[in-house]
Scaffold this motif. Structure first.
Motif, PDB file in Angstrom:
ATOM      1  N   ASN A 102       0.825  -1.213   0.000  1.00 48.80           N
ATOM      2  CA  ASN A 102       0.000   0.000   0.000  1.00 48.80           C
ATOM      3  C   ASN A 102       0.855   1.258   0.000  1.00 48.80           C
ATOM      4  O   ASN A 102       0.480   2.277  -0.578  1.00 48.80           O
ATOM      5  CB  ASN A 102      -0.927   0.002   1.222  1.00 48.80           C
ATOM      6  N   ASN A 103       2.023   1.208   0.646  1.00 48.81           N
ATOM      7  CA  ASN A 103       2.973   2.326   0.668  1.00 48.81           C
ATOM      8  C   ASN A 103       4.218   1.865  -0.079  1.00 48.81           C
ATOM      9  O   ASN A 103       5.058   1.145   0.465  1.00 48.81           O
ATOM     10  CB  ASN A 103       3.298   2.710   2.109  1.00 48.81           C
ATOM     11  N   VAL A 104       4.341   2.261  -1.346  1.00 44.92           N
ATOM     12  CA  VAL A 104       5.441   1.779  -2.191  1.00 44.92           C
ATOM     13  C   VAL A 104       6.785   2.256  -1.647  1.00 44.92           C
ATOM     14  O   VAL A 104       7.785   1.530  -1.681  1.00 44.92           O
ATOM     15  CB  VAL A 104       5.222   2.248  -3.642  1.00 44.92           C
ATOM     16  N   THR A 105       6.841   3.486  -1.124  1.00 45.94           N
ATOM     17  CA  THR A 105       8.096   3.999  -0.555  1.00 45.94           C
ATOM     18  C   THR A 105       8.570   3.112   0.591  1.00 45.94           C
ATOM     19  O   THR A 105       9.746   2.731   0.652  1.00 45.94           O
ATOM     20  CB  THR A 105       7.896   5.435  -0.063  1.00 45.94           C
ATOM     21  N   ALA A 106       7.667   2.777   1.501  1.00 45.53           N
ATOM     22  CA  ALA A 106       8.037   1.907   2.617  1.00 45.53           C
ATOM     23  C   ALA A 106       8.418   0.514   2.123  1.00 45.53           C
ATOM     24  O   ALA A 106       9.337  -0.120   2.669  1.00 45.53           O
ATOM     25  CB  ALA A 106       6.876   1.814   3.606  1.00 45.53           C
ATOM     26  N   GLY A 107       7.746   0.027   1.061  1.00 45.02           N
ATOM     27  CA  GLY A 107       8.084  -1.290   0.536  1.00 45.02           C
ATOM     28  C   GLY A 107       9.498  -1.353  -0.032  1.00 45.02           C
ATOM     29  O   GLY A 107      10.219  -2.334   0.172  1.00 45.02           O
ATOM     30  N   VAL A 108       9.922  -0.286  -0.748  1.00 45.31           N
ATOM     31  CA  VAL A 108      11.283  -0.259  -1.303  1.00 45.31           C
ATOM     32  C   VAL A 108      12.318  -0.216  -0.190  1.00 45.31           C
ATOM     33  O   VAL A 108      13.330  -0.941  -0.203  1.00 45.31           O
ATOM     34  CB  VAL A 108      11.431   0.950  -2.242  1.00 45.31           C
ATOM     35  N   VAL A 109      12.092   0.626   0.821  1.00 40.79           N
ATOM     36  CA  VAL A 109      13.062   0.760   1.915  1.00 40.79           C
ATOM     37  C   VAL A 109      13.125  -0.534   2.730  1.00 40.79           C
ATOM     38  O   VAL A 109      14.204  -0.931   3.186  1.00 40.79           O
ATOM     39  CB  VAL A 109      12.695   1.969   2.795  1.00 40.79           C
ATOM     40  N   ASP A 110      11.994  -1.217   2.911  1.00 44.30           N
ATOM     41  CA  ASP A 110      12.019  -2.490   3.648  1.00 44.30           C
ATOM     42  C   ASP A 110      12.887  -3.531   2.936  1.00 44.30           C
ATOM     43  O   ASP A 110      13.624  -4.289   3.582  1.00 44.30           O
ATOM     44  CB  ASP A 110      10.593  -3.029   3.804  1.00 44.30           C
ATOM     45  N   LEU A 111      12.815  -3.581   1.593  1.00 47.90           N
ATOM     46  CA  LEU A 111      13.665  -4.523   0.857  1.00 47.90           C
ATOM     47  C   LEU A 111      15.137  -4.164   0.986  1.00 47.90           C
ATOM     48  O   LEU A 111      16.001  -5.060   1.098  1.00 47.90           O
ATOM     49  CB  LEU A 111      13.243  -4.540  -0.619  1.00 47.90           C
ATOM     50  N   LEU A 112      15.460  -2.871   0.971  1.00 52.52           N
ATOM     51  CA  LEU A 112      16.862  -2.453   1.146  1.00 52.52           C
ATOM     52  C   LEU A 112      17.360  -2.798   2.552  1.00 52.52           C
ATOM     53  O   LEU A 112      18.495  -3.251   2.728  1.00 52.52           O
ATOM     54  CB  LEU A 112      16.994  -0.960   0.892  1.00 52.52           C
ATOM     55  N   LYS A 113      16.507  -2.593   3.556  1.00 54.48           N
ATOM     56  CA  LYS A 113      16.908  -2.923   4.929  1.00 54.48           C
ATOM     57  C   LYS A 113      17.117  -4.425   5.092  1.00 54.48           C
ATOM     58  O   LYS A 113      18.045  -4.861   5.784  1.00 54.48           O
ATOM     59  CB  LYS A 113      15.847  -2.413   5.902  1.00 54.48           C
ATOM     60  N   ALA A 114      16.277  -5.242   4.445  1.00 52.92           N
ATOM     61  CA  ALA A 114      16.453  -6.692   4.526  1.00 52.92           C
ATOM     62  C   ALA A 114      17.762  -7.127   3.874  1.00 52.92           C
ATOM     63  O   ALA A 114      18.471  -7.998   4.391  1.00 52.92           O
ATOM     64  CB  ALA A 114      15.265  -7.397   3.864  1.00 52.92           C
ATOM     65  N   ALA A 115      18.113  -6.517   2.715  1.00 50.73           N
ATOM     66  CA  ALA A 115      19.388  -6.849   2.062  1.00 50.73           C
ATOM     67  C   ALA A 115      20.567  -6.395   2.907  1.00 50.73           C
ATOM     68  O   ALA A 115      21.600  -7.070   2.984  1.00 50.73           O
ATOM     69  CB  ALA A 115      19.432  -6.198   0.677  1.00 50.73           C
ATOM     70  N   ASP A 116      20.429  -5.245   3.577  1.00 53.25           N
ATOM     71  CA  ASP A 116      21.506  -4.761   4.448  1.00 53.25           C
ATOM     72  C   ASP A 116      21.704  -5.705   5.635  1.00 53.25           C
ATOM     73  O   ASP A 116      22.832  -5.980   6.037  1.00 53.25           O
ATOM     74  CB  ASP A 116      21.164  -3.343   4.915  1.00 53.25           C
ATOM     75  N   SER A 117      20.606  -6.215   6.186  1.00 52.42           N
ATOM     76  CA  SER A 117      20.716  -7.162   7.297  1.00 52.42           C
ATOM     77  C   SER A 117      21.351  -8.473   6.860  1.00 52.42           C
ATOM     78  O   SER A 117      21.987  -9.162   7.664  1.00 52.42           O
ATOM     79  CB  SER A 117      19.330  -7.428   7.887  1.00 52.42           C
ATOM     80  N   ALA A 118      21.215  -8.819   5.566  1.00 50.10           N
ATOM     81  CA  ALA A 118      21.814 -10.053   5.048  1.00 50.10           C
ATOM     82  C   ALA A 118      23.287  -9.879   4.697  1.00 50.10           C
ATOM     83  O   ALA A 118      23.910 -10.808   4.170  1.00 50.10           O
ATOM     84  CB  ALA A 118      21.050 -10.534   3.823  1.00 50.10           C
TER      85      ALA A 118
END
Length: 415
Positions: A102-118
């Motif tokens: 529903n919030n595309v901006t939050a969706g993009v940042v969540d994927l970047l944060k998940a990759a950073d955690s990996a």
């Protein structure tokens, strides 16, 4: 070159040359030249791509990056909302994975944060340009809060600073001459402006002989409104007038003129007409005007929906009522004495000509000569009967009476 996996999220609305996209990203990520099939030589680095694919995010610059990703043979993850359009369908179909949010901006940042955690290297790559865009600013603010670095693809992949850069230490003042204080340095790119420091002037001590001057009350300075990062939107262009609505308006004006002309003609008759005939004329004209207006609206709706014309029930009812009134007007309304007077006025030669001509069905009322007919006139002065639809380029609409039509020798296909 580092072999650490890297995840990049692209966004922004600025234009960029596809050759610049290829040169910058190939050099940064380690891709080679194109082969015979148009693909780049693969990189030794594992690269993951993220694109926000919505009607608000899609731009020519972002499509240039998508074309580069296709030549680099890189899959991508698309973050989309629930809105759909034909321009987005193929991009979403080619994506390796589509994440609905529903919030595309939050969706993009969540994927970047998940990759950073990996343990991957992550960057937000923006096509910023001169002013940036609303969607790019939202992503930049969200990345700042998440601690994700941002780069500007339109500025040679320079880092985008979030605020003012640290100032250099001022040198110790020398006794003579005293150096002027340095102006505060600003960040290289669109950081937040620092508030200027107030300079307090030192007052010189007064001597015993000099009286103290009365202090003047300082007027409070008007606060300057703070400017945000968003630029002013350009003035919206005036909407173009729909040719179908213009056609309907012209028909309504023509029908109104016909109603007024019919009423005036009925009042100017030398012989007083029965009130019933006058009422029939006015009712017929009003029904005809309403029927044409409703039929024009049906044509307009069919053109918008790209469907065949289907008259509404009310349109068909108006047509039926109009036909009923016209049939009543076509019934013989001339009395026997009037027919005898008309036959006496005919000469012998006229009677013979009348006998030779085929008998025609006569309407109840004489033909209305004040009624106008719409024609199209092109630049060369050629007249054609106007139909429904748009007016061709270089043509204009004129309304001619029957006398003018006969004078110009034009052909009327229908009354």
């Amino acid at each position: 070159m580092s072999t650490q996996p890297i995840t990049l999220a692209f966004a922004g609305a600025a234009d960029i040359d596809p050759e610049n996209v290829k040169d910058l990203l190939n050099d940064w990520l380690g891709f080679g030249d194109e082969d015979e099939d148009g693909y780049f030589e693969p990189s030794d680095r594992q690269v993951h791509l993220i694109f926000p694919i919505t009607r608000d995010h899609l731009s020519d610059g972002l499509e240039a990056v998508l074309s580069w990703a296709e030549k680099a043979d890189l899959p991508y993850v698309a973050v989309a909302d629930n809105k759909r359009s034909r321009a987005l369908e193929q991009i979403l179909k080619d994506a390796e994975e589509v994440v609905h949010h529903n919030n595309v901006t939050a969706g993009v940042v969540d994927l970047l944060k998940a990759a950073d955690s990996a343990g991957e290297e992550v960057h937000l790559v923006l096509l910023w340009g001169d002013e940036g865009s609303e969607q790019a600013e939202l992503l930049l603010d969200a990345a700042e809060q998440a601690g994700i670095k941002a780069k500007d693809l339109t500025a040679g992949l320079d880092d985008i600073s979030f605020g003012e850069q640290p100032q250099a230490e001022e040198p110790e003042p020398q006794p003579e001459p005293e150096p002027e204080p340095e102006a505060p340095k600003r960040g290289r790119r669109r950081g937040r402006r620092a508030e200027p420091e107030e300079v307090v002037e030192e007052e010189e001590p007064l001597t015993e002989d000099e009286p103290e001057a009365p202090k003047q009350e300082e007027e409070p300075e008007a606060e300057e409104p703070k400017r945000g990062r968003r630029s002013r939107k350009a003035a919206e262009p005036e909407p173009e007038e729909d040719p179908v609505e213009e056609d309907i308006r012209e028909q309504e004006e023509t029908l109104e003129q016909q109603v007024n002309a019919a009423a005036q003609k009925a009042q100017r008759e030398t012989k007083p007409l029965p009130q019933e005939e006058i009422d029939l004329i006015l009712v017929r004209t009003a029904l005809d005007a309403a029927y044409r207006a409703f039929l024009a609206e049906d044509h307009r709706n069919a053109l918008i929906d790209q469907q065949p014309v289907r008259p509404r029930p009310l349109t068909e009812l108006l047509e039926k009522a109009l036909n009923t009134v016209e049939q009543g007007m076509e019934s013989p309304a001339t009395s026997a004495p009037e027919k005898a007077a008309e036959s006496e006025d005919l000469s012998e030669g006229d009677k013979e000509d009348a006998d030779e001509e085929p008998k025609r069905r006569r309407r109840g009322r004489p033909r209305d000569e004040s009624k106008t007919v719409a024609f199209l006139v092109d630049d060369e002065g050629n007249y054609t009967r106007r139909g429904r639809g748009r007016i061709p380029a270089g043509s204009k609409v004129v309304h001619l009476t029957r006398a003018e039509v006969e004078e110009k020798g034009l052909d009327l296909d229908s009354e």
